[in-house]
Enzyme design. Sequence first.
Site, PDB file in Angstrom:
ATOM      1  N   ASP A 146      15.631  33.153   1.674  1.00 46.04           N
ATOM      2  CA  ASP A 146      16.597  33.997   0.953  1.00 46.04           C
ATOM      3  C   ASP A 146      16.050  34.282  -0.445  1.00 46.04           C
ATOM      4  O   ASP A 146      16.448  33.682  -1.436  1.00 46.04           O
ATOM      5  CB  ASP A 146      17.945  33.273   0.896  1.00 46.04           C
ATOM      6  CG  ASP A 146      19.029  34.120   0.239  1.00 46.04           C
ATOM      7  OD1 ASP A 146      18.800  35.337   0.091  1.00 46.04           O
ATOM      8  OD2 ASP A 146      20.077  33.560  -0.123  1.00 46.04           O
ATOM      9  N   GLU A 157      14.903  40.257   7.518  1.00 46.68           N
ATOM     10  CA  GLU A 157      14.645  38.992   6.809  1.00 46.68           C
ATOM     11  C   GLU A 157      14.658  37.811   7.781  1.00 46.68           C
ATOM     12  O   GLU A 157      13.855  36.890   7.667  1.00 46.68           O
ATOM     13  CB  GLU A 157      15.699  38.790   5.709  1.00 46.68           C
ATOM     14  CG  GLU A 157      15.535  39.742   4.526  1.00 46.68           C
ATOM     15  CD  GLU A 157      16.688  39.627   3.534  1.00 46.68           C
ATOM     16  OE1 GLU A 157      16.407  39.596   2.328  1.00 46.68           O
ATOM     17  OE2 GLU A 157      17.863  39.577   3.978  1.00 46.68           O
ATOM     18  N   HIS A 305      -7.575  -4.336   5.233  1.00 48.03           N
ATOM     19  CA  HIS A 305      -8.900  -4.584   4.669  1.00 48.03           C
ATOM     20  C   HIS A 305      -8.951  -3.954   3.269  1.00 48.03           C
ATOM     21  O   HIS A 305      -8.448  -2.857   3.067  1.00 48.03           O
ATOM     22  CB  HIS A 305      -9.963  -3.938   5.570  1.00 48.03           C
ATOM     23  CG  HIS A 305     -11.361  -4.035   5.043  1.00 48.03           C
ATOM     24  ND1 HIS A 305     -12.102  -2.925   4.680  1.00 48.03           N
ATOM     25  CD2 HIS A 305     -12.160  -5.096   4.831  1.00 48.03           C
ATOM     26  CE1 HIS A 305     -13.296  -3.319   4.274  1.00 48.03           C
ATOM     27  NE2 HIS A 305     -13.361  -4.627   4.348  1.00 48.03           N
ATOM     28  N   ASN A 306      -9.555  -4.662   2.308  1.00 49.26           N
ATOM     29  CA  ASN A 306      -9.644  -4.132   0.936  1.00 49.26           C
ATOM     30  C   ASN A 306      -8.312  -3.525   0.493  1.00 49.26           C
ATOM     31  O   ASN A 306      -8.231  -2.373   0.056  1.00 49.26           O
ATOM     32  CB  ASN A 306     -10.751  -3.063   0.833  1.00 49.26           C
ATOM     33  CG  ASN A 306     -12.142  -3.665   0.933  1.00 49.26           C
ATOM     34  OD1 ASN A 306     -12.310  -4.888   0.892  1.00 49.26           O
ATOM     35  ND2 ASN A 306     -13.146  -2.826   1.079  1.00 49.26           N
ATOM     36  N   GLU A 335      -6.034  -8.521   1.815  1.00 54.22           N
ATOM     37  CA  GLU A 335      -7.320  -9.011   1.314  1.00 54.22           C
ATOM     38  C   GLU A 335      -7.426  -8.808  -0.189  1.00 54.22           C
ATOM     39  O   GLU A 335      -6.935  -7.813  -0.734  1.00 54.22           O
ATOM     40  CB  GLU A 335      -8.468  -8.266   2.007  1.00 54.22           C
ATOM     41  CG  GLU A 335      -9.826  -8.845   1.634  1.00 54.22           C
ATOM     42  CD  GLU A 335     -10.995  -8.053   2.226  1.00 54.22           C
ATOM     43  OE1 GLU A 335     -12.097  -8.609   2.270  1.00 54.22           O
ATOM     44  OE2 GLU A 335     -10.787  -6.891   2.629  1.00 54.22           O
ATOM     45  N   ASP A 337     -10.462  -9.199  -3.291  1.00 57.74           N
ATOM     46  CA  ASP A 337     -11.843  -9.477  -3.734  1.00 57.74           C
ATOM     47  C   ASP A 337     -11.806  -9.890  -5.203  1.00 57.74           C
ATOM     48  O   ASP A 337     -11.458  -9.071  -6.053  1.00 57.74           O
ATOM     49  CB  ASP A 337     -12.706  -8.201  -3.625  1.00 57.74           C
ATOM     50  CG  ASP A 337     -13.325  -8.051  -2.252  1.00 57.74           C
ATOM     51  OD1 ASP A 337     -12.935  -8.813  -1.369  1.00 57.74           O
ATOM     52  OD2 ASP A 337     -14.180  -7.169  -2.079  1.00 57.74           O
ATOM     53  N   HIS A 350     -13.753  -3.750  -5.802  1.00 58.35           N
ATOM     54  CA  HIS A 350     -14.792  -3.762  -4.768  1.00 58.35           C
ATOM     55  C   HIS A 350     -16.133  -3.963  -5.468  1.00 58.35           C
ATOM     56  O   HIS A 350     -16.648  -3.042  -6.094  1.00 58.35           O
ATOM     57  CB  HIS A 350     -14.755  -2.444  -3.993  1.00 58.35           C
ATOM     58  CG  HIS A 350     -15.343  -2.531  -2.627  1.00 58.35           C
ATOM     59  ND1 HIS A 350     -16.279  -1.663  -2.155  1.00 58.35           N
ATOM     60  CD2 HIS A 350     -15.119  -3.418  -1.627  1.00 58.35           C
ATOM     61  CE1 HIS A 350     -16.603  -1.988  -0.914  1.00 58.35           C
ATOM     62  NE2 HIS A 350     -15.909  -3.052  -0.575  1.00 58.35           N
ATOM     63  N   GLU A 384     -11.724 -13.112  -0.919  1.00 60.32           N
ATOM     64  CA  GLU A 384     -13.162 -13.021  -1.127  1.00 60.32           C
ATOM     65  C   GLU A 384     -13.428 -13.490  -2.546  1.00 60.32           C
ATOM     66  O   GLU A 384     -13.124 -12.782  -3.505  1.00 60.32           O
ATOM     67  CB  GLU A 384     -13.632 -11.566  -0.943  1.00 60.32           C
ATOM     68  CG  GLU A 384     -13.735 -11.129   0.491  1.00 60.32           C
ATOM     69  CD  GLU A 384     -14.562 -12.095   1.298  1.00 60.32           C
ATOM     70  OE1 GLU A 384     -15.703 -12.393   0.897  1.00 60.32           O
ATOM     71  OE2 GLU A 384     -14.060 -12.598   2.310  1.00 60.32           O
ATOM     72  N   ASP A 652      -0.392  27.567  18.817  1.00 58.92           N
ATOM     73  CA  ASP A 652      -0.677  27.644  20.261  1.00 58.92           C
ATOM     74  C   ASP A 652      -0.784  26.201  20.765  1.00 58.92           C
ATOM     75  O   ASP A 652      -1.879  25.648  20.862  1.00 58.92           O
ATOM     76  CB  ASP A 652      -2.018  28.357  20.520  1.00 58.92           C
ATOM     77  CG  ASP A 652      -2.055  29.763  19.939  1.00 58.92           C
ATOM     78  OD1 ASP A 652      -0.998  30.416  19.941  1.00 58.92           O
ATOM     79  OD2 ASP A 652      -3.130  30.190  19.478  1.00 58.92           O
TER      80      ASP A 652
END
Length: 757
Positions: A146, A157, A305-306, A335, A337, A350, A384, A652
């Site tokens: 609109d 419309e 992980h990390n 985890e 580190d 990291h 770690e 599609d």
Amino acid sequence: MDVLLTSIQGDDNLQSMIVGTVMRKIKSRTWKKQRYFRLQEDCMTIWYKSKKTGNTHSTFSVSDVEAVREGHQSEVLLSIADEFPPDRCFTLVFRGRRGNLDLVADSADEAQSWIKGMRKLIENLENMGDSEKLDQWIGDWFKKADKNNDGRMNFQEVRVLLKMMNVEMNEHHAHRLFMMADKSQTGSLEDDEFVLFYKMLTQREDVLRVFQEYSGDGQKLSLSDLEEFLREEQLEDVDVVQQLAMELIERYEPSDTAKTLKAMSIDGFLIYLMSPVGSVFRPRQQNLYQDMNQPLCHYFISSSHNTYLMEDQLRGPSSVEGYIRALKRGCRCVEVDCWDGTNGEPIVYHGHTFTSKILFKDVVSTLGKYAFKVSEYPVILSMENHCSVEQQRVMAHHLNTILGDKLLKSTLDRKIPISFPSPEELKGKILLKGKKIGGLEDSLSGLMEPEDTLTGEVSDEDEAAEIDEDNLHSNSLRRRAKKSKQRLSKELSDCVVYCKSVHFSSFKHSRMHSKFYEISSFTESKARKLLREAGAEFVLHNARQLTRVYPSGLRTDSSNFNPQEMWNTGTQIVALNFQTAGLEMDLNDGLFSQNGGCGYVLKPEYMRRLDKRFDPEVPQNRDGYQPLSFCIQVISAQQLPKVNIKESSVVDPFVRVEIHGVPLDQAKQETRYIDNNGFNPVWYDTLRFTIHAPELALVRFVVEDYDKASRNDFVGQYTLPFSCIQQGYRHIHLLSRDGTSIHPASLFVHLRVTKLV
């Protein structure tokens, strides 16, 4: 239609939001810019713009906001804590992987208006029924189209709007429905008339066909008609079918007249089929239904992980937000580190990369706050440790003082155990996984020599070693991998109880020498090698000990490996990069969507027994082997979202059904594609599979937009455990790439599982 508009009346906070407020949008300590924010009249959209950029503005939907956090609850707001007090600061947390929005209001009262107002809007949305949500969704589209905001739309419309909504349809048919909906006979539709028009447009011939097949008079389902449908098609329990039929009429039938007749109309039938009870996922198994009193090693555990990374593993930002998001998704193993930081405070990032750094104590505080919001079951903190002895002592101090009783510091009964406690016994506890001096027996008996308390390897994984293992040969990397052994502080060692990290030699060595509480970590390539060489031994090893598998160090883009092949070995801790969307996280979300989303899923019985052998390569060799035939008729789809931003393009669509399980079960099949119809495509295509290890299988339904010239575009997906599937006529409510709902998009299917002789 404006379901939320009633919220405004009498609510000063929402009134204030509609007037609008100038607030600071904060991206960093140095990026702080003023923006004008206001709630649109639809009570669903937040509009904001910069005062300097003229007409440029942005919007986001209230439905995209998951939560509002008050005060300095993000790294960005903490970084400016000295400049702006907490009572003026708040954070809007978005669903999926979208970045949060940190804001500072000019006063505490303005901040409270937005905090309380947003929470009210979120609560209203959560309390809306499916029918109201659909009305809201239609209304949103109407307002988008609109352009002159006069609350009316002529036929031209409406045609443009239908294209935007993914509808390619016969113009004559659309015009006939338009005239029927134009009750005011003005040649244009007002918003309520447009809802009527849309509902006529979306009449479900596929559902009507099923309804009429079971209806005695073609007009309604009598109680006995509905019972027959539930018994014959939905395969509901014969003993409860009569009671269930009554409950469904009571709950889903909108007509009081039909209720009085103890009957169900086509409207009630469709509402039932679209409801959670009519969905593909058996509702009972979405709740906590498994035995939680087995040893910890008998469960698959949702693992990250990390966890601190928000993006890639080389330059991406580290953030406690990574922990919050993972824990809120039911993750139970995170985890961290740890490296030496300045001012004697250990940091998390990291190592040897350009990722940003956060404080270890902030990670521990976040863990303490969010660990048990979604699940009461234990969280494993996989550490770690690259820190000096001095900073290890600081880490131990933070763990003890911040977590307090949540940190498991001793065996549950303070005696020498012979096997793992259960998730039930460990409720509300955080377990540290890391290196430990000596054994659990030594620390409990107090026989440890003081001299022996500071030797041994500190880190479980080493990035260089794992890259080396993945065949990237480099002398400098190998030199770093063989660095001298660091020392371990007794204080940190004492925090490790049931998860002592050890080097893995062989399955035979573990069988003869390892203690149940010793856990080994493998890179994905090492785990694959072990699986190829000794699959049955791997399964047996995991029946008595925990194993963790993590992504290769070469995955610097934070991509993931397929977790299914690791679950096939009974590996409990399959650590994935939660920040990366895709097939692998769909499988993880699918497996852990059962059992109340608590992050623990009981392994099949044949993977928990030490007196049996199960080889994932040869599932037919196990006791009780019974292959199943799985037949899916893909009938139709409803209101698929557009994937191409061009207004003229329409999807599609085709549907792919994938089976993920043991190698013998890995399979995928597709329907044909339907030209130019993402709105209500109909297939009636049948796909058939044979399932050899149903307890391990996951089923993933994927919708894509066919493109013969380039790669197909992803439209939506839904993944669930094969064992949680409800048979019969079911709707599959599709999810985005991020795993969030894309209501009202769905698939309508018929599913049948039979035993193969």
